[in-house]
Scaffold this motif. Structure first.
Motif, PDB file in Angstrom:
ATOM      1  N   PHE A 247      58.310  23.901  69.343  1.00 45.99           N
ATOM      2  CA  PHE A 247      57.999  22.469  69.254  1.00 45.99           C
ATOM      3  C   PHE A 247      56.560  22.220  69.661  1.00 45.99           C
ATOM      4  O   PHE A 247      55.845  21.419  69.036  1.00 45.99           O
ATOM      5  N   ILE A 248      56.120  22.883  70.715  1.00 43.40           N
ATOM      6  CA  ILE A 248      54.748  22.680  71.210  1.00 43.40           C
ATOM      7  C   ILE A 248      53.742  23.069  70.134  1.00 43.40           C
ATOM      8  O   ILE A 248      52.785  22.340  69.853  1.00 43.40           O
ATOM      9  N   ARG A 249      53.967  24.219  69.502  1.00 40.19           N
ATOM     10  CA  ARG A 249      53.044  24.662  68.456  1.00 40.19           C
ATOM     11  C   ARG A 249      53.024  23.694  67.284  1.00 40.19           C
ATOM     12  O   ARG A 249      51.955  23.345  66.762  1.00 40.19           O
ATOM     13  N   ALA A 254      50.101  19.727  64.136  1.00 44.17           N
ATOM     14  CA  ALA A 254      50.101  18.481  63.369  1.00 44.17           C
ATOM     15  C   ALA A 254      49.167  17.436  63.957  1.00 44.17           C
ATOM     16  O   ALA A 254      48.611  16.604  63.219  1.00 44.17           O
ATOM     17  N   TYR A 255      48.996  17.483  65.305  1.00 46.42           N
ATOM     18  CA  TYR A 255      48.186  16.456  65.985  1.00 46.42           C
ATOM     19  C   TYR A 255      47.230  17.117  66.973  1.00 46.42           C
ATOM     20  O   TYR A 255      47.432  17.068  68.192  1.00 46.42           O
ATOM     21  N   PRO A 256      46.185  17.737  66.473  1.00 43.82           N
ATOM     22  CA  PRO A 256      45.234  18.413  67.374  1.00 43.82           C
ATOM     23  C   PRO A 256      44.637  17.418  68.375  1.00 43.82           C
ATOM     24  O   PRO A 256      44.299  16.290  68.033  1.00 43.82           O
ATOM     25  N   ALA A 261      50.791  12.993  77.411  1.00 40.36           N
ATOM     26  CA  ALA A 261      51.969  12.115  77.492  1.00 40.36           C
ATOM     27  C   ALA A 261      52.667  12.017  76.136  1.00 40.36           C
ATOM     28  O   ALA A 261      53.902  12.060  76.051  1.00 40.36           O
ATOM     29  N   ARG A 262      51.882  11.909  75.068  1.00 38.13           N
ATOM     30  CA  ARG A 262      52.475  11.839  73.729  1.00 38.13           C
ATOM     31  C   ARG A 262      53.022  13.207  73.302  1.00 38.13           C
ATOM     32  O   ARG A 262      54.055  13.296  72.638  1.00 38.13           O
ATOM     33  N   LEU A 263      52.317  14.267  73.691  1.00 34.87           N
ATOM     34  CA  LEU A 263      52.796  15.612  73.392  1.00 34.87           C
ATOM     35  C   LEU A 263      54.176  15.831  74.013  1.00 34.87           C
ATOM     36  O   LEU A 263      55.098  16.333  73.359  1.00 34.87           O
ATOM     37  N   VAL A 264      54.319  15.444  75.276  1.00 32.82           N
ATOM     38  CA  VAL A 264      55.595  15.630  75.976  1.00 32.82           C
ATOM     39  C   VAL A 264      56.705  14.847  75.279  1.00 32.82           C
ATOM     40  O   VAL A 264      57.821  15.350  75.093  1.00 32.82           O
TER      41      VAL A 264
END
Length: 406
Positions: A247-249, A254-256, A261-264
Protein backbone atom coordinates in the motif's frame (compact mmCIF):
# COMPACT_ATOMS: atom_id res chain seq x y z
CA UNK A 1 -9.88 -14.38 -4.50
CA UNK A 2 -12.18 -12.43 -6.83
CA UNK A 3 -15.54 -10.98 -5.87
CA UNK A 4 -18.61 -11.24 -8.06
CA UNK A 5 -20.47 -8.02 -7.25
CA UNK A 6 -23.65 -9.47 -8.72
CA UNK A 7 -23.84 -11.90 -5.79
CA UNK A 8 -23.68 -9.18 -3.16
CA UNK A 9 -26.66 -7.73 -1.37
CA UNK A 10 -26.28 -4.11 -2.40
CA UNK A 11 -29.66 -2.53 -2.90
CA UNK A 12 -31.76 -5.64 -3.50
CA UNK A 13 -32.94 -5.90 0.11
CA UNK A 14 -33.41 -9.68 -0.11
CA UNK A 15 -32.34 -11.50 3.05
CA UNK A 16 -30.47 -14.76 2.54
CA UNK A 17 -32.01 -17.99 3.91
CA UNK A 18 -29.06 -18.37 6.31
CA UNK A 19 -29.59 -14.90 7.81
CA UNK A 20 -31.33 -14.38 11.13
CA UNK A 21 -34.95 -13.33 10.78
CA UNK A 22 -36.24 -10.86 13.35
CA UNK A 23 -39.79 -12.08 12.85
CA UNK A 24 -38.67 -15.55 13.96
CA UNK A 25 -36.59 -14.46 16.93
CA UNK A 26 -36.46 -16.80 19.90
CA UNK A 27 -37.66 -13.82 21.87
CA UNK A 28 -36.74 -12.05 25.09
CA UNK A 29 -36.40 -13.37 28.62
CA UNK A 30 -39.28 -11.07 29.56
CA UNK A 31 -41.89 -11.17 26.76
CA UNK A 32 -42.92 -7.82 25.31
CA UNK A 33 -45.50 -6.64 22.86
CA UNK A 34 -44.11 -6.23 19.35
CA UNK A 35 -43.33 -2.74 18.09
CA UNK A 36 -45.50 -1.29 15.34
CA UNK A 37 -42.58 0.54 13.72
CA UNK A 38 -39.39 -1.42 14.40
CA UNK A 39 -38.18 -4.99 14.09
CA UNK A 40 -37.00 -6.80 17.21
CA UNK A 41 -33.36 -6.39 16.21
CA UNK A 42 -33.87 -2.68 15.55
CA UNK A 43 -35.27 -2.34 19.06
CA UNK A 44 -32.20 -4.11 20.45
CA UNK A 45 -29.89 -1.80 18.53
CA UNK A 46 -31.75 1.26 19.77
CA UNK A 47 -31.74 0.10 23.39
CA UNK A 48 -28.00 -0.46 23.19
CA UNK A 49 -27.36 3.02 21.82
CA UNK A 50 -29.55 4.68 24.45
CA UNK A 51 -27.99 2.80 27.37
CA UNK A 52 -25.74 4.30 30.01
CA UNK A 53 -23.05 1.73 29.24
CA UNK A 54 -22.88 2.93 25.62
CA UNK A 55 -22.31 6.54 26.68
CA UNK A 56 -19.58 5.48 29.08
CA UNK A 57 -17.54 4.09 26.19
CA UNK A 58 -16.76 7.70 25.28
CA UNK A 59 -14.31 7.95 28.16
CA UNK A 60 -12.82 4.46 28.14
CA UNK A 61 -9.36 3.74 26.75
CA UNK A 62 -8.75 1.97 23.45
CA UNK A 63 -4.93 2.14 23.39
CA UNK A 64 -4.17 5.68 24.50
CA UNK A 65 -5.81 7.30 27.52
CA UNK A 66 -8.29 9.87 26.21
CA UNK A 67 -6.62 12.95 27.68
CA UNK A 68 -3.42 12.19 25.74
CA UNK A 69 -5.06 13.63 22.60
CA UNK A 70 -8.46 14.46 21.15
CA UNK A 71 -7.94 12.44 17.97
CA UNK A 72 -7.08 9.05 19.44
CA UNK A 73 -9.74 6.34 19.34
CA UNK A 74 -11.73 5.79 22.48
CA UNK A 75 -13.69 2.64 23.14
CA UNK A 76 -16.74 4.48 21.74
CA UNK A 77 -15.21 5.57 18.44
CA UNK A 78 -13.71 2.10 18.03
CA UNK A 79 -17.17 0.60 18.61
CA UNK A 80 -18.75 2.86 16.00
CA UNK A 81 -16.08 1.88 13.49
CA UNK A 82 -16.65 -1.82 14.21
CA UNK A 83 -20.39 -1.34 13.72
CA UNK A 84 -19.83 0.34 10.35
CA UNK A 85 -17.68 -2.53 9.09
CA UNK A 86 -20.06 -5.16 10.50
CA UNK A 87 -23.00 -3.53 8.77
CA UNK A 88 -21.10 -3.38 5.47
CA UNK A 89 -20.31 -7.10 5.71
CA UNK A 90 -23.91 -7.91 6.61
CA UNK A 91 -25.27 -5.97 3.66
CA UNK A 92 -22.90 -7.62 1.20
CA UNK A 93 -23.79 -11.09 2.50
CA UNK A 94 -27.55 -10.36 2.71
CA UNK A 95 -27.71 -10.76 6.49
CA UNK A 96 -29.76 -8.82 9.02
CA UNK A 97 -27.85 -5.54 9.25
CA UNK A 98 -29.55 -4.41 12.45
CA UNK A 99 -28.50 -7.54 14.33
CA UNK A 100 -24.92 -7.33 13.08
CA UNK A 101 -24.79 -3.67 14.06
CA UNK A 102 -26.33 -4.35 17.47
CA UNK A 103 -23.80 -7.06 18.35
CA UNK A 104 -20.98 -4.77 17.22
CA UNK A 105 -22.28 -1.86 19.30
CA UNK A 106 -22.60 -3.95 22.48
CA UNK A 107 -19.48 -6.11 22.19
CA UNK A 108 -17.25 -3.87 24.35
CA UNK A 109 -19.73 -2.86 27.07
CA UNK A 110 -17.86 -4.87 29.67
CA UNK A 111 -14.48 -3.21 29.19
CA UNK A 112 -13.04 -1.65 32.30
CA UNK A 113 -11.47 1.78 32.67
CA UNK A 114 -8.03 1.96 31.05
CA UNK A 115 -8.82 -0.81 28.57
CA UNK A 116 -7.22 -4.21 28.95
CA UNK A 117 -5.11 -2.88 31.83
CA UNK A 118 -8.13 -2.65 34.12
CA UNK A 119 -9.33 -6.05 32.95
CA UNK A 120 -5.99 -7.66 33.81
CA UNK A 121 -6.05 -6.14 37.31
CA UNK A 122 -9.60 -7.28 38.05
CA UNK A 123 -8.88 -10.71 36.62
CA UNK A 124 -5.99 -11.10 39.05
CA UNK A 125 -7.90 -9.74 42.04
CA UNK A 126 -10.83 -12.09 41.35
CA UNK A 127 -8.69 -15.13 40.54
CA UNK A 128 -10.24 -17.13 43.40
CA UNK A 129 -13.73 -16.34 42.08
CA UNK A 130 -13.20 -17.35 38.46
CA UNK A 131 -11.48 -14.14 37.36
CA UNK A 132 -12.86 -11.32 35.24
CA UNK A 133 -13.86 -11.51 31.58
CA UNK A 134 -15.02 -8.40 29.74
CA UNK A 135 -17.31 -10.41 27.47
CA UNK A 136 -19.08 -11.92 30.47
CA UNK A 137 -19.26 -8.47 32.04
CA UNK A 138 -20.97 -7.17 28.90
CA UNK A 139 -23.66 -9.82 29.40
CA UNK A 140 -24.02 -8.86 33.06
CA UNK A 141 -24.54 -5.23 32.07
CA UNK A 142 -27.28 -5.88 29.52
CA UNK A 143 -29.10 -8.53 31.59
CA UNK A 144 -28.66 -7.24 35.14
CA UNK A 145 -26.76 -4.02 35.79
CA UNK A 146 -28.47 -1.51 33.50
CA UNK A 147 -31.37 -0.13 35.54
CA UNK A 148 -33.65 1.68 33.11
CA UNK A 149 -36.91 -0.17 32.72
CA UNK A 150 -39.74 -0.58 35.22
CA UNK A 151 -40.51 -4.21 34.43
CA UNK A 152 -37.03 -5.79 34.50
CA UNK A 153 -33.30 -5.27 35.07
CA UNK A 154 -31.01 -4.92 32.07
CA UNK A 155 -32.08 -4.18 28.49
CA UNK A 156 -34.12 -7.36 27.85
CA UNK A 157 -32.45 -7.95 24.49
CA UNK A 158 -33.45 -10.73 22.13
CA UNK A 159 -31.94 -14.21 22.33
CA UNK A 160 -30.07 -13.62 19.06
CA UNK A 161 -28.35 -10.46 20.28
CA UNK A 162 -27.36 -12.06 23.59
CA UNK A 163 -26.14 -15.15 21.77
CA UNK A 164 -24.04 -12.97 19.49
CA UNK A 165 -22.63 -11.03 22.42
CA UNK A 166 -21.59 -14.19 24.25
CA UNK A 167 -20.38 -16.29 21.30
CA UNK A 168 -19.20 -13.88 18.61
CA UNK A 169 -15.66 -15.23 19.09
CA UNK A 170 -16.84 -18.84 18.95
CA UNK A 171 -18.47 -21.52 21.11
CA UNK A 172 -17.68 -21.67 24.82
CA UNK A 173 -18.38 -25.38 25.29
CA UNK A 174 -17.66 -28.53 23.33
CA UNK A 175 -20.48 -30.89 22.41
CA UNK A 176 -19.91 -32.85 25.64
CA UNK A 177 -20.08 -29.71 27.78
CA UNK A 178 -16.35 -29.23 28.33
CA UNK A 179 -15.17 -25.64 28.45
CA UNK A 180 -13.15 -24.95 25.29
CA UNK A 181 -10.94 -22.34 26.94
CA UNK A 182 -9.68 -24.79 29.54
CA UNK A 183 -11.26 -22.60 32.22
CA UNK A 184 -14.83 -22.73 33.52
CA UNK A 185 -17.42 -20.64 31.70
CA UNK A 186 -17.47 -17.23 33.47
CA UNK A 187 -20.10 -17.01 36.18
CA UNK A 188 -22.23 -14.23 34.58
CA UNK A 189 -22.62 -16.33 31.41
CA UNK A 190 -23.14 -19.60 33.25
CA UNK A 191 -25.74 -18.08 35.57
CA UNK A 192 -27.69 -16.37 32.80
CA UNK A 193 -27.60 -19.49 30.66
CA UNK A 194 -29.64 -21.29 33.33
CA UNK A 195 -32.45 -18.81 32.66
CA UNK A 196 -32.21 -18.68 28.88
CA UNK A 197 -30.16 -21.31 27.05
CA UNK A 198 -27.80 -19.54 24.64
CA UNK A 199 -26.52 -22.77 23.04
CA UNK A 200 -22.98 -22.32 24.35
CA UNK A 201 -21.65 -25.30 22.35
CA UNK A 202 -22.66 -23.96 18.92
CA UNK A 203 -21.26 -21.20 16.77
CA UNK A 204 -23.05 -17.87 16.66
CA UNK A 205 -25.04 -16.45 13.76
CA UNK A 206 -23.37 -15.01 10.70
CA UNK A 207 -24.36 -11.56 11.95
CA UNK A 208 -22.34 -12.10 15.13
CA UNK A 209 -19.45 -13.58 13.13
CA UNK A 210 -19.48 -10.43 10.99
CA UNK A 211 -19.26 -8.28 14.12
CA UNK A 212 -16.35 -10.34 15.46
CA UNK A 213 -14.21 -10.08 12.34
CA UNK A 214 -15.15 -6.40 11.97
CA UNK A 215 -13.58 -5.89 15.40
CA UNK A 216 -10.32 -7.43 14.15
CA UNK A 217 -10.32 -5.30 11.01
CA UNK A 218 -11.06 -2.12 12.95
CA UNK A 219 -8.30 -2.40 15.50
CA UNK A 220 -5.77 -3.87 13.07
CA UNK A 221 -6.09 -0.70 11.01
CA UNK A 222 -6.99 2.02 13.50
CA UNK A 223 -4.49 1.04 16.18
CA UNK A 224 -1.82 1.46 13.50
CA UNK A 225 -3.27 4.90 12.70
CA UNK A 226 -3.21 5.91 16.38
CA UNK A 227 0.28 4.48 16.80
CA UNK A 228 1.53 6.59 13.90
CA UNK A 229 -0.24 9.65 15.29
CA UNK A 230 1.46 9.12 18.65
CA UNK A 231 4.92 8.83 17.12
CA UNK A 232 5.46 5.39 18.66
CA UNK A 233 5.18 3.87 15.18
CA UNK A 234 6.56 5.16 11.90
CA UNK A 235 5.69 4.59 8.27
CA UNK A 236 9.16 3.11 7.80
CA UNK A 237 8.37 0.46 10.43
CA UNK A 238 5.26 -0.55 8.48
CA UNK A 239 7.39 -1.42 5.45
CA UNK A 240 8.39 -4.62 7.27
CA UNK A 241 4.79 -5.82 6.87
CA UNK A 242 4.27 -7.16 3.32
CA UNK A 243 0.57 -6.25 3.16
CA UNK A 244 1.17 -2.66 4.23
CA UNK A 245 4.40 -2.14 2.32
CA UNK A 246 2.51 -2.71 -0.93
CA UNK A 247 0.00 0.00 0.00
CA UNK A 248 2.81 2.40 0.89
CA UNK A 249 4.52 1.88 -2.46
CA UNK A 250 1.33 2.27 -4.47
CA UNK A 251 0.34 5.48 -2.70
CA UNK A 252 3.80 7.00 -3.02
CA UNK A 253 3.97 6.05 -6.70
CA UNK A 254 0.57 7.62 -7.39
CA UNK A 255 1.12 10.71 -5.21
CA UNK A 256 4.81 11.62 -4.99
CA UNK A 257 5.60 13.95 -2.10
CA UNK A 258 2.28 13.36 -0.37
CA UNK A 259 2.24 14.67 3.22
CA UNK A 260 2.38 11.95 5.86
CA UNK A 261 -1.09 12.51 7.34
CA UNK A 262 -2.69 11.86 3.95
CA UNK A 263 -0.32 8.97 3.26
CA UNK A 264 -1.37 7.30 6.52
CA UNK A 265 -5.05 7.73 5.73
CA UNK A 266 -4.59 6.27 2.25
CA UNK A 267 -2.79 3.25 3.76
CA UNK A 268 -5.58 2.77 6.31
CA UNK A 269 -8.44 2.97 3.83
CA UNK A 270 -6.72 0.53 1.46
CA UNK A 271 -6.10 -1.88 4.33
CA UNK A 272 -9.76 -1.84 5.40
CA UNK A 273 -10.96 -2.29 1.81
CA UNK A 274 -8.68 -5.24 1.08
CA UNK A 275 -9.51 -6.97 4.35
CA UNK A 276 -13.26 -6.47 3.96
CA UNK A 277 -13.23 -7.74 0.38
CA UNK A 278 -11.17 -10.76 1.43
CA UNK A 279 -13.67 -11.61 4.19
CA UNK A 280 -16.64 -11.30 1.84
CA UNK A 281 -15.05 -13.46 -0.84
CA UNK A 282 -13.99 -16.10 1.70
CA UNK A 283 -17.44 -16.11 3.34
CA UNK A 284 -19.14 -16.62 -0.03
CA UNK A 285 -16.82 -19.53 -0.80
CA UNK A 286 -17.56 -21.07 2.60
CA UNK A 287 -21.30 -20.61 2.11
CA UNK A 288 -21.07 -22.29 -1.30
CA UNK A 289 -19.30 -25.22 0.34
CA UNK A 290 -21.54 -25.65 3.41
CA UNK A 291 -24.81 -24.45 1.82
CA UNK A 292 -26.64 -23.65 5.07
CA UNK A 293 -30.37 -23.24 4.54
CA UNK A 294 -31.09 -21.52 7.86
CA UNK A 295 -29.48 -19.56 10.67
CA UNK A 296 -29.47 -22.71 12.80
CA UNK A 297 -27.59 -24.56 10.07
CA UNK A 298 -24.91 -21.87 10.38
CA UNK A 299 -24.79 -22.42 14.15
CA UNK A 300 -24.24 -26.15 13.65
CA UNK A 301 -21.78 -25.87 10.75
CA UNK A 302 -18.93 -26.83 13.08
CA UNK A 303 -16.75 -23.89 12.08
CA UNK A 304 -17.02 -20.17 11.48
CA UNK A 305 -18.07 -19.26 7.95
CA UNK A 306 -17.07 -15.61 8.04
CA UNK A 307 -13.30 -15.51 8.22
CA UNK A 308 -10.15 -14.37 6.44
CA UNK A 309 -8.59 -16.39 3.65
CA UNK A 310 -5.48 -18.32 4.66
CA UNK A 311 -3.23 -15.71 3.08
CA UNK A 312 -5.02 -12.80 4.73
CA UNK A 313 -5.13 -14.62 8.08
CA UNK A 314 -1.34 -14.94 7.93
CA UNK A 315 -0.97 -11.25 7.04
CA UNK A 316 -3.39 -10.29 9.80
CA UNK A 317 -1.39 -12.29 12.35
CA UNK A 318 1.74 -10.45 11.27
CA UNK A 319 -0.04 -7.16 11.93
CA UNK A 320 -1.21 -8.28 15.38
CA UNK A 321 2.29 -9.47 16.30
CA UNK A 322 3.73 -6.19 15.06
CA UNK A 323 1.26 -4.15 17.13
CA UNK A 324 1.84 -6.25 20.22
CA UNK A 325 5.62 -5.85 20.02
CA UNK A 326 5.89 -2.26 18.86
CA UNK A 327 2.80 -0.54 20.26
CA UNK A 328 0.97 -2.40 23.02
CA UNK A 329 4.29 -3.29 24.72
CA UNK A 330 6.08 -0.03 23.95
CA UNK A 331 7.80 1.31 27.10
CA UNK A 332 5.72 4.50 27.03
CA UNK A 333 2.48 2.53 26.85
CA UNK A 334 3.64 0.09 29.53
CA UNK A 335 4.54 2.96 31.86
CA UNK A 336 1.00 4.35 31.61
CA UNK A 337 -0.41 0.85 32.02
CA UNK A 338 1.52 0.39 35.26
CA UNK A 339 0.15 3.67 36.60
CA UNK A 340 -3.39 2.76 35.57
CA UNK A 341 -3.05 -0.67 37.18
CA UNK A 342 -2.15 0.95 40.49
CA UNK A 343 -5.23 3.17 40.30
CA UNK A 344 -7.63 0.25 39.73
CA UNK A 345 -6.01 -1.86 42.43
CA UNK A 346 -6.05 1.00 44.95
CA UNK A 347 -9.75 1.61 44.33
CA UNK A 348 -10.59 -2.09 44.62
CA UNK A 349 -8.97 -2.41 48.03
CA UNK A 350 -10.49 0.86 49.25
CA UNK A 351 -14.02 -0.24 48.31
CA UNK A 352 -13.51 -3.70 49.77
CA UNK A 353 -12.44 -2.15 53.06
CA UNK A 354 -15.27 0.41 53.11
CA UNK A 355 -18.13 -0.42 50.70
CA UNK A 356 -19.86 2.78 51.75
CA UNK A 357 -17.41 4.68 49.57
CA UNK A 358 -19.30 3.37 46.54
CA UNK A 359 -22.44 5.23 47.57
CA UNK A 360 -26.00 4.22 48.25
CA UNK A 361 -26.78 3.87 44.55
CA UNK A 362 -24.88 0.55 44.63
CA UNK A 363 -26.56 -0.58 47.86
CA UNK A 364 -23.08 -0.34 49.31
CA UNK A 365 -24.19 0.04 52.98
CA UNK A 366 -25.54 -3.53 52.81
CA UNK A 367 -22.31 -4.83 51.29
CA UNK A 368 -20.69 -5.35 54.69
CA UNK A 369 -23.18 -8.16 55.31
CA UNK A 370 -22.26 -9.92 52.04
CA UNK A 371 -19.82 -12.80 51.81
CA UNK A 372 -16.30 -11.89 50.77
CA UNK A 373 -16.93 -13.38 47.32
CA UNK A 374 -20.19 -11.47 46.80
CA UNK A 375 -18.55 -8.26 47.99
CA UNK A 376 -15.67 -8.74 45.54
CA UNK A 377 -18.16 -9.20 42.72
CA UNK A 378 -20.08 -6.07 43.79
CA UNK A 379 -16.88 -4.02 43.84
CA UNK A 380 -15.87 -5.51 40.48
CA UNK A 381 -19.18 -4.50 38.90
CA UNK A 382 -18.78 -0.98 40.25
CA UNK A 383 -15.19 -0.61 39.08
CA UNK A 384 -15.78 -2.16 35.66
CA UNK A 385 -18.52 0.36 34.96
CA UNK A 386 -16.22 3.32 35.58
CA UNK A 387 -14.82 5.47 32.82
CA UNK A 388 -11.17 6.50 32.85
CA UNK A 389 -12.13 9.98 33.99
CA UNK A 390 -14.40 8.75 36.78
CA UNK A 391 -11.74 6.34 38.06
CA UNK A 392 -9.15 9.12 38.12
CA UNK A 393 -11.52 11.45 39.97
CA UNK A 394 -12.44 8.73 42.47
CA UNK A 395 -8.79 8.01 43.13
CA UNK A 396 -8.03 11.68 43.70
CA UNK A 397 -10.81 11.86 46.29
CA UNK A 398 -9.48 8.89 48.24
CA UNK A 399 -5.70 9.11 47.90
CA UNK A 400 -3.05 11.77 48.34
CA UNK A 401 -1.33 11.07 45.04
CA UNK A 402 -2.83 10.04 41.71
CA UNK A 403 -0.59 9.35 38.68
CA UNK A 404 -0.92 11.68 35.69
CA UNK A 405 -1.02 8.74 33.23
CA UNK A 406 1.45 10.34 30.86
Amino acid sequence: MQLDRGRLGFGNGARAPYACDSARSRGRLHPEKASLTRSEFQRDRDRIIHSTAFRRLKHKTQVFVAHEGDHYRTRLTHTIEVAQIARALARALRLDEDLAEGVALVHDFGHTPFGHTGEDVLNALLSDDGGFDHNAQSLAIVTRLEARYAAYDGLNLTWETLEGLVKHNGPLLSADGTALSGKPVPAPIRDYNLQQDLWLSSHASLEAQAAAIADDIAYDTHDIDDGLRSGLLSVEMLEDLPLLSGFIRSVRDAYPGLEEARLVHEITRRQITVMVEDVIATALANLDEVRPDSADAVRHAGRPLIQFSEAMAAAEKEIKDFLYTNLYRHPDVMRVRAQASAIVEDLFHAYMQDPGLMGEARQAPDAKRLSAQSRRRLVCDYLAGMTDTYALAAHRRLFDHTPDLR
